[in-house]
Enzyme design. Structure first.
Site, PDB file in Angstrom:
ATOM      1  N   HIS A 102      39.625  30.287  42.972  1.00  0.00           N
ATOM      2  CA  HIS A 102      40.023  31.063  44.254  1.00  0.00           C
ATOM      3  C   HIS A 102      39.421  30.565  45.619  1.00  0.00           C
ATOM      4  CE1 HIS A 102      42.996  34.098  45.739  1.00  0.00           C
ATOM      5  NE2 HIS A 102      41.938  34.170  46.727  1.00  0.00           N
ATOM      6  N   ASP A 123      47.791  44.881  45.737  1.00  0.00           N
ATOM      7  CA  ASP A 123      47.153  43.930  46.704  1.00  0.00           C
ATOM      8  C   ASP A 123      48.350  43.377  47.341  1.00  0.00           C
ATOM      9  OD1 ASP A 123      45.112  41.904  47.552  1.00  0.00           O
ATOM     10  OD2 ASP A 123      46.297  40.471  46.522  1.00  0.00           O
ATOM     11  N   ARG A 163      47.401  44.112  55.877  1.00  0.00           N
ATOM     12  CA  ARG A 163      46.173  43.495  56.274  1.00  0.00           C
ATOM     13  C   ARG A 163      46.459  42.325  57.109  1.00  0.00           C
ATOM     14  NH1 ARG A 163      43.029  41.730  51.577  1.00  0.00           N
ATOM     15  NH2 ARG A 163      41.434  41.158  53.344  1.00  0.00           N
ATOM     16  N   SER A 202      40.790  42.487  47.011  1.00  0.00           N
ATOM     17  CA  SER A 202      42.065  41.753  46.908  1.00  0.00           C
ATOM     18  C   SER A 202      42.018  40.525  45.978  1.00  0.00           C
ATOM     19  CB  SER A 202      42.216  41.168  48.175  1.00  0.00           C
ATOM     20  OG  SER A 202      43.246  40.131  48.297  1.00  0.00           O
ATOM     21  N   LYS A 252      43.750  40.235  41.629  1.00  0.00           N
ATOM     22  CA  LYS A 252      44.443  39.395  41.056  1.00  0.00           C
ATOM     23  C   LYS A 252      43.968  38.460  40.156  1.00  0.00           C
ATOM     24  CE  LYS A 252      44.931  37.540  45.098  1.00  0.00           C
ATOM     25  NZ  LYS A 252      45.040  37.997  46.454  1.00  0.00           N
TER      26      LYS A 252
HETATM   27  N1  URA Z   1      42.318  35.797  49.735  1.00  0.00           N
HETATM   28  C1  URA Z   1      42.658  36.851  48.947  1.00  0.00           C
HETATM   29  O1  URA Z   1      43.429  36.507  47.933  1.00  0.00           O
HETATM   30  N2  URA Z   1      42.517  37.711  49.683  1.00  0.00           N
HETATM   31  C2  URA Z   1      41.866  38.021  50.833  1.00  0.00           C
HETATM   32  O2  URA Z   1      41.807  39.033  51.229  1.00  0.00           O
HETATM   33  C3  URA Z   1      41.390  37.117  51.375  1.00  0.00           C
HETATM   34  C4  URA Z   1      41.471  35.707  51.025  1.00  0.00           C
END
Ligand code: URA
Length: 466
Positions: free
Chosen positions: A111, A190, A197, A212, A216
């Site tokens: 990620h 999220d 956001r 966040s 996930k």
């Molecule tokens: N990537 C994400 O999935 N969430 C965030 O808040 C920032 C970057």
């Protein structure tokens, strides 16, 4: 004191009028008041585990309106959250949807915290998959000034970025690689909070980003995660200190859930690779899989893939994993995996050999150096914002992305340029002449800094945390 209206709700969709202060949730047997929780956080107080979980559950069930959630997010952003509050928020968001579990330790995801020109997923995922890692990738759309993996892959005609969880699991088990966007089933809290956001200037907060990302990643069932923490003018974290704090927070959460984790802090003071856009980033990714990619993009993708291969246990040492990642590119196996990914998810795999099948704007305009010297700095965030102006990003949730527009950088930080030499080109449509002129003016005024003396190239991989 505001007026107080006591409401008792039994799972019904509440159309909120003004003012709604108290909500009692029968199903949780807990009763909290929305207003005092926001007020306490705003003043820097702590929220308990139960309060946070109640707040997130109520919001996800549409029982707390967007405006109160926005106020709470801003309070959390400004006053911060301690470790326990961050953990409660992550758990609440994780528990808002379904959670997948895959047996075997070789299920690994990566990620990135988001940046400009960041297309590494399209390269490292096929590399890792070709090496025997199972990659369940649930990626995001553009957020703020940053581009989104899901938006980019949708430049390929037919590619399905939404699959139900059953198909997602089956495809992972059978094919070893699957790439989709956020679904209503995985961490739905999220999905809702992310969208809020994005429009309330509450993105760049360590606890909010941690919750966040981790909600996930934990829900999608990966057993290990490699994080790419972007740092610099195009990242949400502007300093190494903040990037390190975010990395530590992500790793601590991974450990709490017994997941293996590695985090690289990497430079985002300029676009990664040369292309910024959608179709053009897909082409650059394919070229990188063919072994012709720019050095920064190639090096970072190989390093991240190598960490995935290593923590998956496919290779015992990082050096061997690195060698394996390189082999997956030189043998053409990674490119084949990418082809397979497109085919499996309904995309037109012929794009791998014929780039004209991707949507592309027809006109190219050059932006040249106003004087001779060295490229010292880019205000990288603004490059992302200028792409949005061109139609390559969203100003509001319902905007449709133009996959054919974009920028191609010919010069990067540290490069010597002569007056009149091309710094970057803009791919655009004939009717966009005015916006192209605005981009030229703003780029030269707000984005580019030049220096008369030599400038060092920024270090790509700044630090590793594990
Ligand atoms: N990537 C994400 O999935 N969430 C965030 O808040 C920032 C970057």
């Amino acid at each position: 004191m505001p007026a107080r209206i006591h409401m008792t709700m039994i799972g019904a969709h509440l159309k909120v009028g003004k003012p709604v202060v108290t909500c009692e949730l029968i199903m949780t047997n807990e009763s909290f008041q929305v207003y005092p929780l926001i007020d306490r956080k705003k003043r820097g107080g702590r929220l308990t585990d139960k309060e946070i979980k109640w707040f997130i559950q109520s919001f996800t069930e549409n029982k707390i309106p967007d405006y109160q959630m926005s106020a709470m997010l801003m309070a959390m952003f400004i006053k911060g959250m301690d470790v326990a509050e961050t953990a409660s928020l992550t758990d609440a968001m994780l528990e808002s949807g379904e959670q997948l579990k895959f047996p075997g330790k070789n299920v690994i995801d990566k990620h990135s915290t988001g940046g400009i020109g960041d297309k590494a997923s399209f390269i490292l995922a096929p590399i890792a998959s070709a090496a025997g890692v199972k990659v369940p990738m649930i990626a995001g759309r553009g957020l703020g000034h940053t581009g989104g993996t899901v938006d980019k892959i949708e430049a390929v005609k037919g590619f399905k970025t939404s699959l139900d969880l059953d198909d997602f699991s089956k495809m992972l088990n059978k094919e070893g690689l699957v790439l989709i966007g956020q679904t209503p089933d995985i961490a739905p809290a999220d999905r809702l909070i992310y969208a809020l956001r994005d429009v309330t200037a509450t993105i760049d907060s360590i606890p909010l980003i941690t919750a966040s990302i981790m909600s996930k990643k934990l829900a999608e069932g990966a057993n290990g995660i490699v994080f790419d923490i972007k740092m610099g003018t195009g990242a949400f974290m502007r300093s190494t200190k903040d990037a390190r704090a975010l990395g530590k927070s992500l790793i601590a959460t991974s450990k709490r859930f017994k997941k293996k984790a590695v985090a690289l802090i990497t430079d985002m003071n300029q676009p990664l690779g040369n292309e910024v856009g959608h179709s053009n980033e897909i082409i650059e990714s394919i070229e990188t899989l063919k072994g012709n990619g720019p050095k920064d993009l190639t090096d970072l993708s190989i390093a991240l893939a190598a960490h995935m291969i290593h923590i998956a246990g496919v290779e015992k040492t990082f050096d061997k994993a690195h060698k394996k990642a390189l082999e997956m590119v030189s043998s053409g196996k990674a490119l084949n995996e990418f082809r397979k990914l497109l085919r499996n998810q309904g995309g037109d795999e012929r794009v791998v050999d014929d780039y004209s099948l991707l949507p592309m704007a027809k006109i190219t305009t050059e932006i040249v150096a106003p004087k001779s010297g060295y490229i010292k700095m880019f205000q990288n965030e603004k490059i992302g914002l200028l792409l949005i102006e061109l139609g390559g990003g969203r100003k509001s949730k319902s905007d449709i992305i133009d996959h054919g527009v974009g920028f191609t950088f010919k010069k990067k930080i540290g490069d010597k340029v002569k007056k009149g030499e091309v710094i970057f080109t803009i791919q655009h449509h004939p009717h966009q002449k005015e916006i192209v002129e605005t981009i030229r003016t703003r780029f030269l005024k707000e984005v580019l800094t030049m220096s008369a003396s030599k400038v060092k190239t920024p270090k790509l991989i700044i630090e590793k945390l594990s």
